[in-house]
Design a protein around this motif. Structure first.
Motif, PDB file in Angstrom:
ATOM      1  N   SER A 289     -41.242 -13.863  60.320  1.00 57.29           N
ATOM      2  CA  SER A 289     -42.545 -13.809  60.989  1.00 57.29           C
ATOM      3  C   SER A 289     -42.525 -12.855  62.170  1.00 57.29           C
ATOM      4  N   LEU A 290     -41.411 -12.848  62.906  1.00 56.30           N
ATOM      5  CA  LEU A 290     -41.315 -11.984  64.085  1.00 56.30           C
ATOM      6  C   LEU A 290     -41.363 -10.503  63.699  1.00 56.30           C
ATOM      7  N   VAL A 291     -40.683 -10.146  62.624  1.00 52.98           N
ATOM      8  CA  VAL A 291     -40.716  -8.756  62.158  1.00 52.98           C
ATOM      9  C   VAL A 291     -42.145  -8.347  61.828  1.00 52.98           C
ATOM     10  N   LEU A 292     -42.877  -9.219  61.122  1.00 57.51           N
ATOM     11  CA  LEU A 292     -44.261  -8.913  60.751  1.00 57.51           C
ATOM     12  C   LEU A 292     -45.153  -8.837  61.989  1.00 57.51           C
ATOM     13  N   VAL A 293     -45.041  -9.809  62.882  1.00 61.45           N
ATOM     14  CA  VAL A 293     -45.902  -9.853  64.074  1.00 61.45           C
ATOM     15  C   VAL A 293     -45.677  -8.639  64.966  1.00 61.45           C
ATOM     16  N   THR A 294     -44.419  -8.306  65.234  1.00 61.95           N
ATOM     17  CA  THR A 294     -44.142  -7.166  66.115  1.00 61.95           C
ATOM     18  C   THR A 294     -44.571  -5.844  65.478  1.00 61.95           C
ATOM     19  N   THR A 295     -44.440  -5.754  64.166  1.00 60.24           N
ATOM     20  CA  THR A 295     -44.880  -4.527  63.490  1.00 60.24           C
ATOM     21  C   THR A 295     -46.392  -4.363  63.606  1.00 60.24           C
ATOM     22  N   LEU A 296     -47.130  -5.449  63.407  1.00 63.30           N
ATOM     23  CA  LEU A 296     -48.586  -5.378  63.507  1.00 63.30           C
ATOM     24  C   LEU A 296     -49.028  -5.119  64.952  1.00 63.30           C
ATOM     25  N   LEU A 297     -48.406  -5.813  65.902  1.00 62.58           N
ATOM     26  CA  LEU A 297     -48.778  -5.617  67.308  1.00 62.58           C
ATOM     27  C   LEU A 297     -48.406  -4.234  67.815  1.00 62.58           C
ATOM     28  N   SER A 298     -47.357  -3.641  67.243  1.00 66.18           N
ATOM     29  CA  SER A 298     -46.948  -2.302  67.684  1.00 66.18           C
ATOM     30  C   SER A 298     -47.994  -1.246  67.372  1.00 66.18           C
ATOM     31  N   ILE A 299     -48.879  -1.546  66.430  1.00 64.03           N
ATOM     32  CA  ILE A 299     -49.989  -0.631  66.155  1.00 64.03           C
ATOM     33  C   ILE A 299     -50.867  -0.487  67.402  1.00 64.03           C
ATOM     34  N   LEU A 300     -50.901  -1.545  68.226  1.00 70.29           N
ATOM     35  CA  LEU A 300     -51.680  -1.513  69.466  1.00 70.29           C
ATOM     36  C   LEU A 300     -50.851  -1.045  70.656  1.00 70.29           C
ATOM     37  N   THR A 301     -49.591  -1.488  70.728  1.00 68.56           N
ATOM     38  CA  THR A 301     -48.783  -1.195  71.915  1.00 68.56           C
ATOM     39  C   THR A 301     -48.194   0.213  71.915  1.00 68.56           C
ATOM     40  N   LEU A 302     -47.772   0.696  70.761  1.00 73.85           N
ATOM     41  CA  LEU A 302     -47.142   2.022  70.714  1.00 73.85           C
ATOM     42  C   LEU A 302     -48.079   3.137  71.179  1.00 73.85           C
ATOM     43  N   PRO A 303     -49.352   3.175  70.742  1.00 77.72           N
ATOM     44  CA  PRO A 303     -50.235   4.234  71.249  1.00 77.72           C
ATOM     45  C   PRO A 303     -50.368   4.219  72.765  1.00 77.72           C
ATOM     46  N   VAL A 304     -50.386   3.029  73.366  1.00 78.32           N
ATOM     47  CA  VAL A 304     -50.504   2.946  74.830  1.00 78.32           C
ATOM     48  C   VAL A 304     -49.275   3.536  75.498  1.00 78.32           C
ATOM     49  N   ILE A 305     -48.101   3.164  75.024  1.00 76.20           N
ATOM     50  CA  ILE A 305     -46.857   3.676  75.610  1.00 76.20           C
ATOM     51  C   ILE A 305     -46.747   5.179  75.408  1.00 76.20           C
TER      52      ILE A 305
END
Length: 314
Positions: A289-305
């Motif tokens: 679940s953590l792999v899936l959640v972090t991958t999906l959330l990274s779609i939002l966090t990576l562009p910001v960083i």
């Protein structure tokens, strides 16, 4: 920000294509076997060899950079481990897997392709060094801590020999060492061999990202607890901040190298965390679940960083 999104859409698009292909074709996870073999043993090693072999040897010996980067990663690791073990009374095995979930990013499959795409070829050396040294340390720490939890039932000698074999023979590390040797010797690679390496290296990003999408589609995701989202937030936001602060405090490092370390730290949890949890039979569902959640959330966090980096705020 628009330019960054234009870079990331094809990147995450390949993951999405792999995800959809897995759901549509309805093949089992075993169908992914040879793709993973090609990525891990052929394409990514060729990419690391190419990057390192073309780099001046003096840039490959920045142990201060590697030491600082690893210190940041394992500072986060230790904090999550302590919270799980002392605060939540988790077992050593569960605390270990949670710590890896918050500190072990997808630096192998996603790291090289994304970092080189965003920062260019000048980021090649720090990427190769981080992937090599961080993976090597993870291969040592995981079985060592699991032996304390009772998950390892081998003798100390057998465990030590297995750790040494895994580190010494891992294709990422072997290819990096071979690249270092070529760079140090100044040997010219024969043209036919160089072309073969180029073909394999060019396949690394699309194949790795497609395989990652397939993996996400085929692994179950359940148990979305508050602890899981705490670990996800730590992985995607706290770890890159810690890397940025430690490298900034030490100073004297190339800006592109610092940016490369931050981008790699901001990646979602590595699928290897699930593989390790499955191997020891500990925290399996949560790791998936953590792999899936972090991958999906990274779609939002990576562009910001990436925007903060490109705008000069980092």
């Amino acid at each position: 920000m628009t330019a960054i999104l234009a870079l990331l859409i094809p990147f995450f698009g390949l993951i999405l294509i792999g995800f959809i292909a897995a759901r549509v074709s309805r093949q089992g996870v075993e169908a992914l076997g040879w793709m993973n073999v090609f990525v891990v043993y052929c394409a990514l090693p060729a990419l690391f060899f190419k990057l390192v072999s073309q780099t001046p040897v003096e840039e490959l010996t920045r142990l201060d950079f590697i030491a600082a980067q690893l210190a940041a990663v394992y500072l986060v690791f230790v904090v999550i481990f302590a919270i799980a073990r002392l605060g939540n009374r988790q077992s050593v095995g569960e605390a270990t897997m949670q710590a890896f979930g918050g500190a072990y990013g997808n630096i192998g499959y996603m790291g090289p392709s994304l970092t080189l795409l965003v920062l260019g070829q000048t980021a090649a050396v720090p990427v190769a060094l981080i992937v090599c040294f961080e993976n090597a340390l993870h291969f040592i720490v995981a079985p060592a801590l699991m032996s304390l939890s009772g998950g390892e039932r081998r003798s100390a000698m057998a465990l030590t020999l297995d750790i040494f074999r895994r580190v010494a023979l891992h294709p990422f590390i072997v290819s990096t060492v071979m690249g270092f040797i070529v760079a140090a010797s100044g040997t010219a690679i024969p043209v036919p061999l160089a072309r073969l390496v180029d073909y394999l290296a060019q396949a690394a990003a699309p194949c790795a990202l497609f395989a990652m999408g397939v993996t996400l589609a085929l692994r179950p995701a359940r148990n979305f607890s508050a602890d899981l989202f705490f670990i996800a937030g730590t992985k995607l936001l706290v770890l890159p901040l810690v890397v940025c602060l430690i490298l900034g405090v030490i100073g004297g490092m190339n800006e592109v190298w610092v940016h490369a370390a931050i981008v790699l730290a901001a990646l979602p949890t590595a699928t290897n965390v699930f593989v390790i949890s499955q191997h020891y039979g500990i925290w399996e569902q949560q790791a998936s679940s953590l792999v899936l959640v972090t991958t999906l959330l990274s779609i939002l966090t990576l562009p910001v960083i990436l925007y903060l980096i490109s705008a000069g705020f980092i």
